[in-house]
Design a protein around this motif. Structure first.
Motif, PDB file in Angstrom:
ATOM      1  N   GLU A   1      62.574  15.341  35.367  1.00  0.00           N
ATOM      2  CA  GLU A   1      62.230  14.346  34.348  1.00  0.00           C
ATOM      3  C   GLU A   1      61.373  13.263  34.981  1.00  0.00           C
ATOM      4  O   GLU A   1      61.626  12.830  36.108  1.00  0.00           O
ATOM      5  CB  GLU A   1      63.484  13.713  33.755  1.00  0.00           C
ATOM      6  N   ASP A   2      60.328  12.849  34.275  1.00  0.00           N
ATOM      7  CA  ASP A   2      59.579  11.660  34.653  1.00  0.00           C
ATOM      8  C   ASP A   2      59.344  10.839  33.385  1.00  0.00           C
ATOM      9  O   ASP A   2      60.015  11.064  32.374  1.00  0.00           O
ATOM     10  CB  ASP A   2      58.274  12.012  35.392  1.00  0.00           C
ATOM     11  N   GLN A   3      58.430   9.892  33.414  1.00  0.00           N
ATOM     12  CA  GLN A   3      58.241   9.002  32.271  1.00  0.00           C
ATOM     13  C   GLN A   3      57.694   9.726  31.046  1.00  0.00           C
ATOM     14  O   GLN A   3      57.818   9.232  29.929  1.00  0.00           O
ATOM     15  CB  GLN A   3      57.301   7.861  32.656  1.00  0.00           C
ATOM     16  N   GLU A   4      57.102  10.907  31.245  1.00  0.00           N
ATOM     17  CA  GLU A   4      56.447  11.599  30.137  1.00  0.00           C
ATOM     18  C   GLU A   4      57.031  12.951  29.783  1.00  0.00           C
ATOM     19  O   GLU A   4      56.799  13.448  28.670  1.00  0.00           O
ATOM     20  CB  GLU A   4      54.960  11.784  30.468  1.00  0.00           C
ATOM     21  N   PHE A   5      57.791  13.578  30.699  1.00  0.00           N
ATOM     22  CA  PHE A   5      58.217  14.958  30.474  1.00  0.00           C
ATOM     23  C   PHE A   5      59.667  15.198  30.881  1.00  0.00           C
ATOM     24  O   PHE A   5      60.203  14.557  31.784  1.00  0.00           O
ATOM     25  CB  PHE A   5      57.335  15.928  31.286  1.00  0.00           C
ATOM     26  N   TYR A   6      60.264  16.182  30.178  1.00  0.00           N
ATOM     27  CA  TYR A   6      61.497  16.832  30.617  1.00  0.00           C
ATOM     28  C   TYR A   6      61.146  18.297  30.900  1.00  0.00           C
ATOM     29  O   TYR A   6      60.304  18.885  30.205  1.00  0.00           O
ATOM     30  CB  TYR A   6      62.563  16.853  29.515  1.00  0.00           C
ATOM     31  N   ILE A   7      61.830  18.898  31.876  1.00  0.00           N
ATOM     32  CA  ILE A   7      61.722  20.340  32.075  1.00  0.00           C
ATOM     33  C   ILE A   7      63.140  20.900  32.187  1.00  0.00           C
ATOM     34  O   ILE A   7      63.936  20.461  33.021  1.00  0.00           O
ATOM     35  CB  ILE A   7      60.908  20.704  33.320  1.00  0.00           C
ATOM     36  N   TYR A   8      63.421  21.880  31.329  1.00  0.00           N
ATOM     37  CA  TYR A   8      64.695  22.572  31.343  1.00  0.00           C
ATOM     38  C   TYR A   8      64.476  24.031  31.752  1.00  0.00           C
ATOM     39  O   TYR A   8      63.367  24.575  31.609  1.00  0.00           O
ATOM     40  CB  TYR A   8      65.327  22.547  29.950  1.00  0.00           C
ATOM     41  N   CYS A   9      65.525  24.664  32.232  1.00  0.00           N
ATOM     42  CA  CYS A   9      65.444  26.098  32.510  1.00  0.00           C
ATOM     43  C   CYS A   9      66.726  26.767  32.037  1.00  0.00           C
ATOM     44  O   CYS A   9      67.759  26.108  31.816  1.00  0.00           O
ATOM     45  CB  CYS A   9      65.208  26.366  33.989  1.00  0.00           C
ATOM     46  N   GLY A  10      66.670  28.072  31.867  1.00  0.00           N
ATOM     47  CA  GLY A  10      67.836  28.850  31.476  1.00  0.00           C
ATOM     48  C   GLY A  10      67.710  30.263  31.997  1.00  0.00           C
ATOM     49  O   GLY A  10      66.596  30.783  32.150  1.00  0.00           O
ATOM     50  N   VAL A  11      68.841  30.885  32.279  1.00  0.00           N
ATOM     51  CA  VAL A  11      68.846  32.251  32.818  1.00  0.00           C
ATOM     52  C   VAL A  11      68.552  33.249  31.707  1.00  0.00           C
ATOM     53  O   VAL A  11      69.195  33.236  30.644  1.00  0.00           O
ATOM     54  CB  VAL A  11      70.203  32.576  33.471  1.00  0.00           C
ATOM     55  N   LEU A  12      67.570  34.110  31.943  1.00  0.00           N
ATOM     56  CA  LEU A  12      67.206  35.166  31.005  1.00  0.00           C
ATOM     57  C   LEU A  12      67.979  36.445  31.343  1.00  0.00           C
ATOM     58  O   LEU A  12      68.935  36.410  32.108  1.00  0.00           O
ATOM     59  CB  LEU A  12      65.695  35.378  31.056  1.00  0.00           C
ATOM     60  N   TYR A  13      67.561  37.568  30.791  1.00  0.00           N
ATOM     61  CA  TYR A  13      68.287  38.828  30.981  1.00  0.00           C
ATOM     62  C   TYR A  13      67.348  39.847  31.620  1.00  0.00           C
ATOM     63  O   TYR A  13      66.582  40.516  30.941  1.00  0.00           O
ATOM     64  CB  TYR A  13      68.809  39.329  29.632  1.00  0.00           C
ATOM     65  N   HIS A  14      67.408  39.913  32.948  1.00  0.00           N
ATOM     66  CA  HIS A  14      66.526  40.795  33.704  1.00  0.00           C
ATOM     67  C   HIS A  14      67.348  41.483  34.796  1.00  0.00           C
ATOM     68  O   HIS A  14      68.546  41.232  34.945  1.00  0.00           O
ATOM     69  CB  HIS A  14      65.375  39.975  34.300  1.00  0.00           C
ATOM     70  N   ARG A  15      66.701  42.324  35.581  1.00  0.00           N
ATOM     71  CA  ARG A  15      67.417  43.083  36.619  1.00  0.00           C
ATOM     72  C   ARG A  15      67.912  42.192  37.749  1.00  0.00           C
ATOM     73  O   ARG A  15      68.889  42.526  38.421  1.00  0.00           O
ATOM     74  CB  ARG A  15      66.504  44.184  37.181  1.00  0.00           C
ATOM     75  N   ILE A  16      67.234  41.101  38.009  1.00  0.00           N
ATOM     76  CA  ILE A  16      67.678  40.117  38.977  1.00  0.00           C
ATOM     77  C   ILE A  16      67.701  38.765  38.269  1.00  0.00           C
ATOM     78  O   ILE A  16      67.238  38.634  37.138  1.00  0.00           O
ATOM     79  CB  ILE A  16      66.772  40.071  40.228  1.00  0.00           C
ATOM     80  N   THR A  17      68.227  37.748  38.940  1.00  0.00           N
ATOM     81  CA  THR A  17      68.267  36.421  38.329  1.00  0.00           C
ATOM     82  C   THR A  17      66.861  35.953  37.981  1.00  0.00           C
ATOM     83  O   THR A  17      65.982  35.877  38.845  1.00  0.00           O
ATOM     84  CB  THR A  17      68.924  35.404  39.283  1.00  0.00           C
ATOM     85  N   ALA A  18      66.633  35.662  36.724  1.00  0.00           N
ATOM     86  CA  ALA A  18      65.316  35.229  36.244  1.00  0.00           C
ATOM     87  C   ALA A  18      65.506  34.061  35.283  1.00  0.00           C
ATOM     88  O   ALA A  18      66.409  34.079  34.442  1.00  0.00           O
ATOM     89  CB  ALA A  18      64.576  36.370  35.549  1.00  0.00           C
ATOM     90  N   PHE A  19      64.663  33.067  35.437  1.00  0.00           N
ATOM     91  CA  PHE A  19      64.752  31.861  34.616  1.00  0.00           C
ATOM     92  C   PHE A  19      63.559  31.760  33.660  1.00  0.00           C
ATOM     93  O   PHE A  19      62.431  32.123  34.012  1.00  0.00           O
ATOM     94  CB  PHE A  19      64.764  30.611  35.498  1.00  0.00           C
ATOM     95  N   GLY A  20      63.827  31.253  32.475  1.00  0.00           N
ATOM     96  CA  GLY A  20      62.773  30.807  31.584  1.00  0.00           C
ATOM     97  C   GLY A  20      62.705  29.290  31.646  1.00  0.00           C
ATOM     98  O   GLY A  20      63.654  28.619  32.046  1.00  0.00           O
ATOM     99  N   TYR A  21      61.556  28.732  31.257  1.00  0.00           N
ATOM    100  CA  TYR A  21      61.355  27.285  31.342  1.00  0.00           C
ATOM    101  C   TYR A  21      60.971  26.718  29.975  1.00  0.00           C
ATOM    102  O   TYR A  21      60.323  27.380  29.159  1.00  0.00           O
ATOM    103  CB  TYR A  21      60.251  26.958  32.349  1.00  0.00           C
ATOM    104  N   ARG A  22      61.354  25.468  29.781  1.00  0.00           N
ATOM    105  CA  ARG A  22      61.002  24.725  28.570  1.00  0.00           C
ATOM    106  C   ARG A  22      60.473  23.352  28.996  1.00  0.00           C
ATOM    107  O   ARG A  22      61.201  22.583  29.641  1.00  0.00           O
ATOM    108  CB  ARG A  22      62.222  24.564  27.668  1.00  0.00           C
ATOM    109  N   VAL A  23      59.241  23.072  28.656  1.00  0.00           N
ATOM    110  CA  VAL A  23      58.597  21.795  28.971  1.00  0.00           C
ATOM    111  C   VAL A  23      58.540  20.967  27.697  1.00  0.00           C
ATOM    112  O   VAL A  23      58.019  21.417  26.669  1.00  0.00           O
ATOM    113  CB  VAL A  23      57.171  22.013  29.519  1.00  0.00           C
ATOM    114  N   ILE A  24      59.063  19.753  27.764  1.00  0.00           N
ATOM    115  CA  ILE A  24      59.084  18.862  26.599  1.00  0.00           C
ATOM    116  C   ILE A  24      58.344  17.576  26.950  1.00  0.00           C
ATOM    117  O   ILE A  24      58.705  16.876  27.896  1.00  0.00           O
ATOM    118  CB  ILE A  24      60.514  18.523  26.170  1.00  0.00           C
ATOM    119  N   GLU A  25      57.317  17.293  26.197  1.00  0.00           N
ATOM    120  CA  GLU A  25      56.613  16.017  26.313  1.00  0.00           C
ATOM    121  C   GLU A  25      57.369  14.979  25.501  1.00  0.00           C
ATOM    122  O   GLU A  25      57.694  15.210  24.336  1.00  0.00           O
ATOM    123  CB  GLU A  25      55.187  16.171  25.791  1.00  0.00           C
ATOM    124  N   LYS A  26      57.655  13.854  26.093  1.00  0.00           N
ATOM    125  CA  LYS A  26      58.402  12.811  25.395  1.00  0.00           C
ATOM    126  C   LYS A  26      57.554  12.217  24.260  1.00  0.00           C
ATOM    127  O   LYS A  26      56.331  12.134  24.366  1.00  0.00           O
ATOM    128  CB  LYS A  26      58.818  11.709  26.367  1.00  0.00           C
TER     129      LYS A  26
END
Length: 315
Positions: free
Chosen positions: A126-151
Motif C-alpha cells: 500500500e502507498d498513498q495511491e494504490f493497494y495491491i492484494y493477492c490470492g492463491v489460485l488453483y494450479h499445479r504449484i502454488t500460484a498467486f493472482g493479483y489485484r491492483v486498486i487505485e485509491k
C-alpha cells in the motif's frame, strides 16, 4: 494506467509471442510495475517504448520457468545499464532462494538494492495511491493472482468558487481539496465537498494466471475495470485444461462474467493454436466473446489504457 503486454505465449516462446510478462505504467509518476518475467523479457523491454530505468516493483505469480526465467537477466541488466534505484520483488515461497542461488553460481552482484517479499493471501502493498492484494489460485504449484486498486481521488477543487466565497488561500485550500470541513476566522463553516466536483473512482486491475477456473480468481476480479486472465486452451480441449490446471477461453470469460468485470483481456495462449492449425487464436477469442462480449485478445506489445469507466483505448 497503461498496460503493456511483453509476452503472451504459454510454456514456450514463438516467433510472434514471447512468454509471460505484463508491464503496468502508473499515472502521473515515472514508475513501472512488472507482472511475471518470462525468459527474454529484457529483450521485450528493448523492443518496446518502456523505460527499464522506471522499474520499481516486480510481482511473480509462480515458479514455473515461463514466468521467472527472465528475472535474473533483467535484474542484472538493470544494474549494468538500467539506472534503476531499487526494486522490490513479490512472489511465492522459493523465489528468494532461487535468486540467491542464481546470484551465487553466476557470481553476479546487484549494484542497487533488491528486496524479495514472500507473499501470502491478502494485502501485500500500500502507498498513498494504490493497494495491491493477492490470492492463491488453483494450479499445479502454488500460484498467486493479483489485484491492483487505485485509491479514489477527491473531485477537482473549484478555485474560482472559493475566491468568490472570499476564502483565503493557503492551508485552508488544501484541507478543502481533501473534502474536510473548515471553520473560517469570520465564523463561516465551509464543507470541502461543496467546492469539489465528483470524486474520481479508482481503477481496478486483476491479473490471474496460471489457474483453472476457481472462486479466488472471481474474487480478485470483482468489479475490475480490466481482468487479465490466461486462456491457454480452447473450449474443446477443456479436458486437457483440467488435467494441467489451466484455463480455457470459456473459463476466462466465465470468470469475468461472474466477477462483473468491465473488460477481459485473455493471454497465455498455447502455441498449438498458431495460424494454420485446425483451431486458431481467433477461435479462442470468438469462444470467449460468446460468453463475455467485452473481451480482447492480447498480443505482444499491445497497450491498453485503463479508462475511468469510459471507452477504452487499445493500440
Amino acid at each position: 494506467m497503461q498496460i503493456t503486454f511483453l509476452g503472451t505465449s504459454s510454456g514456450v516462446p514463438t516467433r510472434s509471442r514471447n512468454v509471460s510478462s505484463v508491464a503496468l505504467k502508473l499515472p502521473q509518476r515515472s514508475e513501472l510495475w512488472l507482472f511475471d518475467c518470462g525468459e527474454g523479457t529484457q529483450h521485450q523491454f528493448l523492443r518496446s517504448e518502456l523505460k527499464i530505468s522506471q522499474l520499481t516493483r516486480i510481482f511473480i505469480t509462480h515458479m514455473h520457468g515461463d514466468h521467472i526465467f527472465g528475472l535474473m537477466g533483467l535484474l542484472a541488466s538493470c544494474g549494468l545499464a538500467g539506472n534503476v534505484q531499487s526494486i522490490d520483488i513479490y512472489g511465492p515461497p522459493g523465489l528468494n532462494e532461487y535468486l540467491q542461488a542464481a546470484l551465487r553460481y553466476s557470481h553476479t552482484h546487484f549494484s542497487y538494492p533488491v528486496k524479495v517479499h514472500t507473499i501470502t493471501s491478502g494485502l501485500i502493498y500500500e502507498d498513498q495511491e494504490f493497494y495491491i492484494y493477492c490470492g492463491v489460485l488453483y494450479h499445479r504449484i502454488t500460484a498467486f493472482g493479483y489485484r491492483v486498486i487505485e485509491k479514489d481521488r477527491p473531485g477537482r477543487f473549484d478555485v474560482a468558487k472559493a475566491q468568490r466565497w472570499h476564502i483565503p488561500p493557503g492551508k485552508i485550500y488544501s484541507q478543502l481539496k481533501h473534502g474536510e470541513t473548515v471553520t473560517l476566522e469570520d465564523g463561516r463553516v465551509i464543507n470541502g465537498a461543496d467546492l469539489c466536483g465528483d470524486a474520481e473512482i479508482g481503477r481496478k486491475i486483476a491479473y490471474c494466471t496460471d489457474t483453472v477456473y476457481c472462486d479466488r480468481a472471481v474474487q480478485l476480479a470483482e468489479d475490475a475495470d480490466v481482468l487479465i486472465h490466461e486462456a491457454t486452451f480452447a473450449h474443446q480441449d477443456a479436458e486437457m485444461a483440467f488435467r494441467r490446471l489451466h484455463s480455457t477461453s470459456t473459463m476466462a470469460a466465465q470468470t469475468a462474467l461472474a466477477a462483473n468485470a468491465h473488460r477481459l483481456i485473455i493471454t497465455h495462449f498455447s502455441p498449438r493454436y498458431n495460424p494454420g492449425n485446425p483451431i486458431e487464436f481467433k477461435d479462442l477469442l470468438k469462444e470467449a466473446r460468446a460468453i463475455f462480449p467485452k473481451t480482447d485478445m492480447a498480443y505482444d506489445f499491445m497497450s491498453y489504457e485503463v479508462p475511468r469507466r469510459r471507452d477504452s483505448i487499445i493500440v
